[in-house]
Design a protein around this motif. Sequence first.
Motif, PDB file in Angstrom:
ATOM      1  N   SER A 295       0.830  -1.205   0.000  1.00 59.96           N
ATOM      2  CA  SER A 295       0.000   0.000   0.000  1.00 59.96           C
ATOM      3  C   SER A 295       0.865   1.256   0.000  1.00 59.96           C
ATOM      4  N   PHE A 296       0.259   2.328  -0.505  1.00 58.85           N
ATOM      5  CA  PHE A 296       0.896   3.645  -0.475  1.00 58.85           C
ATOM      6  C   PHE A 296      -0.180   4.693  -0.272  1.00 58.85           C
ATOM      7  N   LEU A 297       0.098   5.667   0.610  1.00 60.63           N
ATOM      8  CA  LEU A 297      -0.840   6.745   0.876  1.00 60.63           C
ATOM      9  C   LEU A 297      -0.088   8.067   0.914  1.00 60.63           C
ATOM     10  N   GLN A 298      -0.613   9.049   0.202  1.00 66.17           N
ATOM     11  CA  GLN A 298      -0.078  10.417   0.224  1.00 66.17           C
ATOM     12  C   GLN A 298      -1.182  11.329   0.736  1.00 66.17           C
ATOM     13  N   GLN A 299      -0.851  12.142   1.744  1.00 70.46           N
ATOM     14  CA  GLN A 299      -1.857  13.009   2.353  1.00 70.46           C
ATOM     15  C   GLN A 299      -1.264  14.381   2.612  1.00 70.46           C
ATOM     16  N   TRP A 300      -2.044  15.435   2.344  1.00 69.52           N
ATOM     17  CA  TRP A 300      -1.560  16.772   2.619  1.00 69.52           C
ATOM     18  C   TRP A 300      -2.725  17.691   2.973  1.00 69.52           C
ATOM     19  N   ARG A 301      -2.384  18.764   3.706  1.00 70.12           N
ATOM     20  CA  ARG A 301      -3.382  19.735   4.147  1.00 70.12           C
ATOM     21  C   ARG A 301      -2.902  21.146   3.827  1.00 70.12           C
ATOM     22  N   ASN A 302      -3.818  21.963   3.313  1.00 72.01           N
ATOM     23  CA  ASN A 302      -3.589  23.382   3.091  1.00 72.01           C
ATOM     24  C   ASN A 302      -4.587  24.159   3.932  1.00 72.01           C
ATOM     25  N   ILE A 312      -0.836  30.605   9.814  1.00 75.98           N
ATOM     26  CA  ILE A 312      -1.620  29.382   9.878  1.00 75.98           C
ATOM     27  C   ILE A 312      -1.058  28.304   8.954  1.00 75.98           C
ATOM     28  N   ASP A 313      -0.633  28.681   7.752  1.00 76.67           N
ATOM     29  CA  ASP A 313      -0.087  27.653   6.863  1.00 76.67           C
ATOM     30  C   ASP A 313       1.285  27.185   7.342  1.00 76.67           C
ATOM     31  N   ARG A 314       2.068  28.082   7.931  1.00 72.63           N
ATOM     32  CA  ARG A 314       3.377  27.697   8.453  1.00 72.63           C
ATOM     33  C   ARG A 314       3.239  26.677   9.578  1.00 72.63           C
ATOM     34  N   ILE A 315       2.153  26.779  10.344  1.00 70.22           N
ATOM     35  CA  ILE A 315       1.949  25.907  11.496  1.00 70.22           C
ATOM     36  C   ILE A 315       1.139  24.663  11.136  1.00 70.22           C
ATOM     37  N   LYS A 316       0.096  24.829  10.332  1.00 66.88           N
ATOM     38  CA  LYS A 316      -0.881  23.757  10.143  1.00 66.88           C
ATOM     39  C   LYS A 316      -0.750  22.987   8.831  1.00 66.88           C
ATOM     40  N   ASP A 317      -0.113  23.550   7.818  1.00 64.97           N
ATOM     41  CA  ASP A 317       0.056  22.804   6.574  1.00 64.97           C
ATOM     42  C   ASP A 317       0.997  21.618   6.807  1.00 64.97           C
ATOM     43  N   TYR A 318       0.698  20.502   6.177  1.00 61.64           N
ATOM     44  CA  TYR A 318       1.620  19.366   6.266  1.00 61.64           C
ATOM     45  C   TYR A 318       1.502  18.507   5.018  1.00 61.64           C
ATOM     46  N   ASP A 319       2.507  17.678   4.832  1.00 59.99           N
ATOM     47  CA  ASP A 319       2.543  16.719   3.728  1.00 59.99           C
ATOM     48  C   ASP A 319       3.163  15.443   4.276  1.00 59.99           C
ATOM     49  N   LYS A 320       2.522  14.316   4.065  1.00 60.61           N
ATOM     50  CA  LYS A 320       3.050  13.067   4.595  1.00 60.61           C
ATOM     51  C   LYS A 320       2.708  11.913   3.666  1.00 60.61           C
ATOM     52  N   TYR A 321       3.457  10.822   3.832  1.00 60.55           N
ATOM     53  CA  TYR A 321       3.128   9.609   3.085  1.00 60.55           C
ATOM     54  C   TYR A 321       3.364   8.395   3.970  1.00 60.55           C
ATOM     55  N   LYS A 322       2.698   7.311   3.601  1.00 60.24           N
ATOM     56  CA  LYS A 322       2.866   6.022   4.269  1.00 60.24           C
ATOM     57  C   LYS A 322       3.106   4.958   3.199  1.00 60.24           C
ATOM     58  N   LEU A 323       4.084   4.115   3.452  1.00 55.73           N
ATOM     59  CA  LEU A 323       4.425   3.025   2.528  1.00 55.73           C
ATOM     60  C   LEU A 323       4.418   1.726   3.320  1.00 55.73           C
ATOM     61  N   GLY A 324       3.594   0.764   2.891  1.00 50.70           N
ATOM     62  CA  GLY A 324       3.444  -0.431   3.713  1.00 50.70           C
ATOM     63  C   GLY A 324       3.376  -1.725   2.924  1.00 50.70           C
ATOM     64  N   ALA A 325       3.595  -2.815   3.643  1.00 50.70           N
ATOM     65  CA  ALA A 325       3.465  -4.163   3.098  1.00 50.70           C
ATOM     66  C   ALA A 325       3.087  -5.095   4.236  1.00 50.70           C
ATOM     67  N   GLY A 326       2.367  -6.149   3.913  1.00 51.47           N
ATOM     68  CA  GLY A 326       1.965  -7.076   4.960  1.00 51.47           C
ATOM     69  C   GLY A 326       1.263  -8.287   4.386  1.00 51.47           C
ATOM     70  N   LEU A 327       0.755  -9.113   5.286  1.00 53.44           N
ATOM     71  CA  LEU A 327       0.057 -10.341   4.914  1.00 53.44           C
ATOM     72  C   LEU A 327      -1.339 -10.341   5.532  1.00 53.44           C
ATOM     73  N   SER A 328      -2.279 -10.910   4.789  1.00 53.72           N
ATOM     74  CA  SER A 328      -3.655 -11.021   5.271  1.00 53.72           C
ATOM     75  C   SER A 328      -4.101 -12.471   5.141  1.00 53.72           C
ATOM     76  N   PHE A 329      -4.536 -13.056   6.249  1.00 56.42           N
ATOM     77  CA  PHE A 329      -5.022 -14.432   6.277  1.00 56.42           C
ATOM     78  C   PHE A 329      -6.532 -14.412   6.542  1.00 56.42           C
ATOM     79  N   TYR A 330      -7.264 -15.264   5.857  1.00 62.45           N
ATOM     80  CA  TYR A 330      -8.715 -15.271   6.022  1.00 62.45           C
ATOM     81  C   TYR A 330      -9.240 -16.696   5.952  1.00 62.45           C
ATOM     82  N   HIS A 331     -10.438 -16.833   6.510  1.00 64.24           N
ATOM     83  CA  HIS A 331     -11.127 -18.126   6.469  1.00 64.24           C
ATOM     84  C   HIS A 331     -12.634 -17.879   6.389  1.00 64.24           C
TER      85      HIS A 331
END
Length: 331
Positions: A295-302, A312-331
């Motif tokens: 998975s990959f997620l990109q998130q930002w706020r203005n 306000i933008d100097r304090i509250k604006d942000y930009d971030k991402y998450k990069l992930g991998a994993g396993l899912s088991f089901y029955h």
Amino acid sequence: MNLLILLIAVWDYSYRFTTDFVYDNNIFSYSDQYIDDFVNSVGAYRFPFETYDDLVVGTNLQVYLRNKFFDQRTTTFDLNVKPSHYLLNNQKDYLRLSFGIRQSFGKCALKLSFQIIPNYLIRYYKNQQGQSSDYIGCEVKYHSLTGKLSVKPKPCIRLELRYKHGWDDYIYEFDLYDASHHNINLGSEIGINEKLALWFGYGYKSLKNDSASIPTGLESTPDGSYHQHILSSEITLEIKTLMPTRIKLGYTYGFKNFGTELSADSMHFGRQDHTHKLSTRVDLKMFTGMYLRMSFLQQWRNATSEISPGDIDRIKDYDKYKLGAGLSFYH
């Protein structure tokens, strides 16, 4: 435990267990200015933590128990346990628990669920009751009660109406932000064919700080009450390469309008937030009962403000991402 074993033995059941390793490059959602200050040790007392990024190890156990009590319509009970552990910043660890019951009525179904996060650290803020250099963790307990109505007028179309009422209970030092909120969500899933499905959704959220916990007569008292509109969309595509593959692409836009009428509250008066989220996830079916997830997620706020546009933008604006991998088991 014996009761749970008995229920599983007598009732129809299923489960899904997922474990993910996710790199988050901005765990506190800090602005570039704050990250620069942390890296250069400017006002280091504001950042009592190891790093602003981290590896998050998450697990998610979902258990479903089913039976037919009413006119051969399926009743489903579900339990969801989801702990998240931060490798370096252990103070950010948290647990999400939810319980639900769903009743099918043929082409429609009704579900009620309760969710709680007992303790969640948002970030570090100045302790208004301490010294100017006293920064402590802003921690909160989240509870919510949700009702969801699902309707399938056609096999390829699913409509959804969801209402959620939530309560945010902050620790004593930040109880000015204790709040309750109402959320209404409308959504529709359209199956174009067996391999392609589309999702469109609209959400509205109204959050109000508890008036009982906000002292009157203090113009500087912060009021984080707001109204928010959220638009979301997602494409799900099933393909066959070396193995069955599911691809999800999503985009969410949120518009938040703060409602305080106190101009002295510079962090909220006349403020509007625009939040964007892009996500993608790939599920590879390794064999029956197991998926490999990436998975990959990109998130930002203005953020914008009528009275302090430069701050306000100097304090509250942000930009971030998450990069992930994993396993899912089901029955």
